[in-house]
Design an enzyme around this catalytic site. Structure first.
Site, PDB file in Angstrom:
ATOM      1  N   ASN A 131     118.980  19.967 -80.293  1.00 34.69           N
ATOM      2  CA  ASN A 131     119.461  20.935 -79.485  1.00 34.69           C
ATOM      3  C   ASN A 131     119.189  22.299 -80.104  1.00 34.69           C
ATOM      4  OD1 ASN A 131     120.711  20.496 -82.154  1.00 34.69           O
ATOM      5  ND2 ASN A 131     122.961  21.130 -81.582  1.00 34.69           N
ATOM      6  N   LYS A 146     110.085  15.333 -89.226  1.00 37.19           N
ATOM      7  CA  LYS A 146     110.182  14.248 -88.250  1.00 37.19           C
ATOM      8  C   LYS A 146     111.100  14.966 -87.024  1.00 37.19           C
ATOM      9  CE  LYS A 146     111.804  10.727 -85.613  1.00 37.19           C
ATOM     10  NZ  LYS A 146     112.684  11.508 -84.454  1.00 37.19           N
ATOM     11  N   GLY A 154     121.721  15.852 -87.570  1.00 32.63           N
ATOM     12  CA  GLY A 154     121.856  14.867 -86.412  1.00 32.63           C
ATOM     13  C   GLY A 154     123.493  14.642 -86.341  1.00 32.63           C
ATOM     14  N   SER A 155     123.717  13.665 -85.577  1.00 32.95           N
ATOM     15  CA  SER A 155     125.075  13.001 -85.563  1.00 32.95           C
ATOM     16  C   SER A 155     125.574  12.243 -86.811  1.00 32.95           C
ATOM     17  CB  SER A 155     124.917  12.048 -84.454  1.00 32.95           C
ATOM     18  OG  SER A 155     124.055  11.005 -84.700  1.00 32.95           O
ATOM     19  N   GLU A 157     123.665  17.137 -92.559  1.00 33.28           N
ATOM     20  CA  GLU A 157     124.062  18.410 -91.528  1.00 33.28           C
ATOM     21  C   GLU A 157     124.433  17.623 -90.144  1.00 33.28           C
ATOM     22  OE1 GLU A 157     124.998  21.290 -92.301  1.00 33.28           O
ATOM     23  OE2 GLU A 157     123.744  21.713 -94.080  1.00 33.28           O
ATOM     24  N   CYS A 189     126.108  22.590 -82.705  1.00 34.09           N
ATOM     25  CA  CYS A 189     126.919  22.078 -83.745  1.00 34.09           C
ATOM     26  C   CYS A 189     128.087  22.908 -83.960  1.00 34.09           C
ATOM     27  CB  CYS A 189     126.004  21.589 -85.046  1.00 34.09           C
ATOM     28  SG  CYS A 189     125.061  22.818 -85.636  1.00 34.09           S
TER      29      CYS A 189
HETATM   30  P1  NDP Z   1     120.740  12.324 -83.614  1.00 36.50           P
HETATM   31  O1  NDP Z   1     121.695  11.959 -84.821  1.00 36.50           O
HETATM   32  O2  NDP Z   1     120.773  11.183 -82.509  1.00 36.50           O
HETATM   33  O3  NDP Z   1     119.166  12.347 -84.205  1.00 36.50           O
HETATM   34  C1  NDP Z   1     118.870  13.307 -85.262  1.00 36.50           C
HETATM   35  C2  NDP Z   1     117.483  12.868 -85.939  1.00 36.50           C
HETATM   36  O4  NDP Z   1     117.614  11.712 -86.340  1.00 36.50           O
HETATM   37  C3  NDP Z   1     116.410  12.590 -84.786  1.00 36.50           C
HETATM   38  O5  NDP Z   1     115.176  13.225 -85.119  1.00 36.50           O
HETATM   39  C4  NDP Z   1     116.605  11.375 -84.401  1.00 36.50           C
HETATM   40  O6  NDP Z   1     115.416  10.734 -84.020  1.00 36.50           O
HETATM   41  C5  NDP Z   1     116.578  10.843 -85.914  1.00 36.50           C
HETATM   42  N1  NDP Z   1     117.222   9.419 -86.240  1.00 36.50           N
HETATM   43  C6  NDP Z   1     117.764   8.495 -85.404  1.00 36.50           C
HETATM   44  N2  NDP Z   1     117.941   7.451 -85.771  1.00 36.50           N
HETATM   45  C7  NDP Z   1     117.513   7.466 -87.101  1.00 36.50           C
HETATM   46  C8  NDP Z   1     117.571   6.551 -88.165  1.00 36.50           C
HETATM   47  N3  NDP Z   1     117.927   5.421 -88.028  1.00 36.50           N
HETATM   48  N4  NDP Z   1     116.824   6.893 -89.242  1.00 36.50           N
HETATM   49  C9  NDP Z   1     116.407   8.321 -89.571  1.00 36.50           C
HETATM   50  N5  NDP Z   1     116.238   8.948 -88.450  1.00 36.50           N
HETATM   51  C10 NDP Z   1     116.879   8.802 -87.292  1.00 36.50           C
HETATM   52  O7  NDP Z   1     121.311  13.682 -83.360  1.00 36.50           O
HETATM   53  P2  NDP Z   1     120.685  14.422 -82.054  1.00 36.50           P
HETATM   54  O8  NDP Z   1     119.278  14.558 -82.054  1.00 36.50           O
HETATM   55  O9  NDP Z   1     121.275  13.903 -80.667  1.00 36.50           O
HETATM   56  O10 NDP Z   1     121.244  16.033 -82.432  1.00 36.50           O
HETATM   57  C11 NDP Z   1     122.637  16.181 -82.004  1.00 36.50           C
HETATM   58  C12 NDP Z   1     123.620  16.068 -83.115  1.00 36.50           C
HETATM   59  O11 NDP Z   1     123.200  17.079 -84.168  1.00 36.50           O
HETATM   60  C13 NDP Z   1     125.096  16.550 -82.978  1.00 36.50           C
HETATM   61  O12 NDP Z   1     126.029  15.692 -83.391  1.00 36.50           O
HETATM   62  C14 NDP Z   1     125.136  18.004 -83.495  1.00 36.50           C
HETATM   63  O13 NDP Z   1     126.301  18.439 -83.895  1.00 36.50           O
HETATM   64  C15 NDP Z   1     124.334  17.711 -84.733  1.00 36.50           C
HETATM   65  N6  NDP Z   1     123.823  18.936 -85.332  1.00 36.50           N
HETATM   66  C16 NDP Z   1     124.409  19.472 -86.531  1.00 36.50           C
HETATM   67  C17 NDP Z   1     123.984  20.710 -87.240  1.00 36.50           C
HETATM   68  C18 NDP Z   1     124.409  21.060 -88.313  1.00 36.50           C
HETATM   69  O14 NDP Z   1     123.726  22.080 -88.814  1.00 36.50           O
HETATM   70  N7  NDP Z   1     125.562  20.395 -88.862  1.00 36.50           N
HETATM   71  C19 NDP Z   1     123.047  21.554 -86.238  1.00 36.50           C
HETATM   72  C20 NDP Z   1     122.450  20.948 -85.086  1.00 36.50           C
HETATM   73  C21 NDP Z   1     122.930  19.792 -84.656  1.00 36.50           C
HETATM   74  P3  NDP Z   1     115.241  10.456 -82.355  1.00 36.50           P
HETATM   75  O15 NDP Z   1     115.687  11.882 -81.575  1.00 36.50           O
HETATM   76  O16 NDP Z   1     113.756  10.126 -82.183  1.00 36.50           O
HETATM   77  O17 NDP Z   1     116.258   9.544 -82.008  1.00 36.50           O
END
Ligand code: NDP
Length: 491
Positions: free
Chosen positions: A142, A165, A216-217, A238, A272
């Site tokens: 995002n 990554k 991420g999520s 985060e 986020c």
């Molecule tokens: P995801 O959790 O889907 O993915 C985040 C990252 O983790 C991606 O690079 C993803 O790769 C990777 N990933 C997926 N599965 C695994 C695994 N099993 N082991 C290690 N890495 C893995 O999040 P999104 O990309 O959909 O981002 C959106 C989310 O991020 C929202 O929930 C948002 O709130 C949060 N976010 C939080 C922030 C904060 O500062 N707290 C800031 C920005 C976003 P791939 O994409 O290739 O699946």
């Protein structure tokens, strides 16, 4: 950007029209481990050159990023679909955080003397912050530049190497960052990128890195933590948010409505720390909601350059947003603007809902779309209670002319803006991060630098002690004297 896994390849696409932007090989687990080993060799030299030299290199990179900012803005826009203005904001913030980390690393992390205290008065005591070695950074789609630059810049400034990554939805942006670093700082291969899907992220967790900084999520964050637990690799998480805006009866309603609309709808709501819910004092609720609807009703989502809102970046997101809207309405909520028909994938036009039950998906889960829920409350106490009832605890905002900071301090979140939204993300000296389901650890600010260092405490005996309790040769008299001393001084 949408991607298709053709087994060993990521195909990067523009989510606005599906146009192919590039193809990238997926890194295997062995290749990830090799990247980490390469980074480890580079890390040793990088940590040895010291703070001033690292600052010079990071400043050179920053200037190159700025010279080529238009290229980066186009790339972010193409991979995520976000509007040019949203991509510009991301780059502006990124540069400021990179500058801050480079400029402050020495002050925050240099050796510090500590008073030795009464019992160890004959020692000097110091604290060092050594680099960890290699930090694995896993980023979301995002904000594919602004978010990962937090851990990347702070880890590099602290003397570490980084293997990054990026999300499968932003591989080109991730690669671009590493390529520009290599161009600006040719002598140090301390920023490498590995590309792929979740498995590649999982491989990075198991690659022997010294820390994982994940954004991420929450669901993926738990998987990352479980993978890191196998080798006791420390993690910074985060994760998602469900940020609330609290509007008091004495708030500047015009400003609160304007900020709520921007905070909720910019970046198509895929932020986020975006505004997902509002608790407004009943005395001003009617006027406030009128203003929000007035500000939001003419905003349009679309591919055109002049569109206010871009598409949902991932193909799944419109379905999630539609489900939250439908659930809220089915449970008795009302739509003040838009509704289920606003979802026309990949776009979603602004939606404003009200009177939504607190246990609805739209109030308990991350919607991550241009949807704002406004519920009225009888008091600020009720607003705080409802805001805090959520599992997430990332950011929040408070609008009040007289009580803003007092209300802010009662919120169970990592960050709060008073009389603005998201301002905390633009102050590089402020730690950024959440609590509860939003994760733990901090990027940005001094805490963000310390996250990527190993704290080491060192004492040095300066003079021989008059009384030696740390030896089997101590006498009962020694211990009695010390006991008396402690009673006298601390009793
Ligand atoms: P995801 O959790 O889907 O993915 C985040 C990252 O983790 C991606 O690079 C993803 O790769 C990777 N990933 C997926 N599965 C695994 C695994 N099993 N082991 C290690 N890495 C893995 O999040 P999104 O990309 O959909 O981002 C959106 C989310 O991020 C929202 O929930 C948002 O709130 C949060 N976010 C939080 C922030 C904060 O500062 N707290 C800031 C920005 C976003 P791939 O994409 O290739 O699946």
């Amino acid at each position: 950007m949408t991607t298709v896994d053709t087994a060993r390849e990521i195909i990067s696409r523009d989510p606005r029209d599906g146009r192919e932007l590039g193809r990238y090989p997926v890194h295997t687990a062995a290749e990830v481990t090799a990247a980490v080993e390469g980074a480890r060799a580079a890390a040793a030299r990088w940590s040895g050159i010291g703070f001033a030299a690292r600052r010079k290199h990071l400043d050179t990179w920053r200037r190159l990023l700025l010279r080529r900012a238009d290229e980066l803005i186009e790339l972010i826009s193409a991979e995520t679909g976000k509007t040019r203005a949203d991509a510009q904001l991301e780059v502006i913030l990124m540069v400021d955080h990179l500058r801050w980390a480079a400029a402050h690393a020495e002050k925050v992390l240099r050796r510090r003397r500590v008073g030795p205290g009464l019992l160890m008065f004959n020692h000097s005591a110091t604290v060092d912050h050594h680099p960890l070695g290699v930090v694995g950074v896993i980023g979301p789609w995002n904000y594919p530049v602004f978010i990962p630059i937090g851990p990347i810049a702070h880890a590099l400034a602290a003397g570490n190497a980084v293997v990054f990554k990026p999300s499968e939805y932003a591989p080109a942006t991730g690669r671009w960052l590493a390529d520009t670093f290599a161009e600006a700082v040719p002598g140090h291969r301390v920023l490498d990128v590995v590309l792929g899907f979740g498995e590649t992220g999982g491989a990075l967790c198991r690659s022997g890195v010294d820390k994982i900084a994940f954004t991420g999520s929450t669901a993926t964050g738990k998987r990352v933590m479980a993978a890191c637990a196998e080798s006791l690799t420390p993690v910074l998480l985060e994760c998602g948010g469900k940020d609330a805006v609290i509007v008091d009866h004495d708030a500047d309603l015009e400003a609160a409505a304007d900020a709520t609309v921007w905070g909720g709808l910019s970046n198509a709501g895929q932020t986020c720390v975006g505004v997902e819910r509002v608790y407004v004092h009943q005395a001003v609720a009617e006027r406030f909601t009128e203003l929000v609807v007035a500000h939001a009703k003419d905003l349009r989502a679309g591919a055109a350059r002049e569109s206010d809102i871009g598409p949902m970046t991932t193909p799944e997101q419109p379905g999630i947003v539609a489900a939250h809207i439908q659930d809220a309405l089915a449970r008795g909520g009302s739509a003040l603007l838009g509704g289920p028909h606003s979802v026309r994938a990949p776009y979603v036009d602004p939606v404003v809902l009200t009177d939504v039950p607190e246990d609805s998906d739209a109030l308990t889960q991350e919607t991550f779309g241009p949807v704002i829920v406004i519920n009225r409350v009888a008091s600020m106490g009720e607003a705080v209670e409802k805001a805090n009832a959520c599992a997430y605890g990332l950011g929040a905002a408070v609008y009040s002319r007289t009580r803003g900071p007092a209300i802010a301090r009662r919120l169970r979140t990592g960050m709060v803006s008073v009389n603005s939204v998201l301002a905390f993300a633009g102050v590089p000296g402020l730690p950024f991060g959440g609590t509860g389901a939003s994760g733990f650890g901090r990027v940005h600010g001094p805490e963000g630098l310390r996250e990527f260092s190993r704290t080491q405490s060192v004492t040095r005996q300066r003079i021989r002690p008059l009384l030696q309790p740390l030896s089997f040769r101590r006498t009962p008299r020694t211990m009695d004297i010390l006991m008396r001393l402690v009673r006298t001084v601390y009793g």
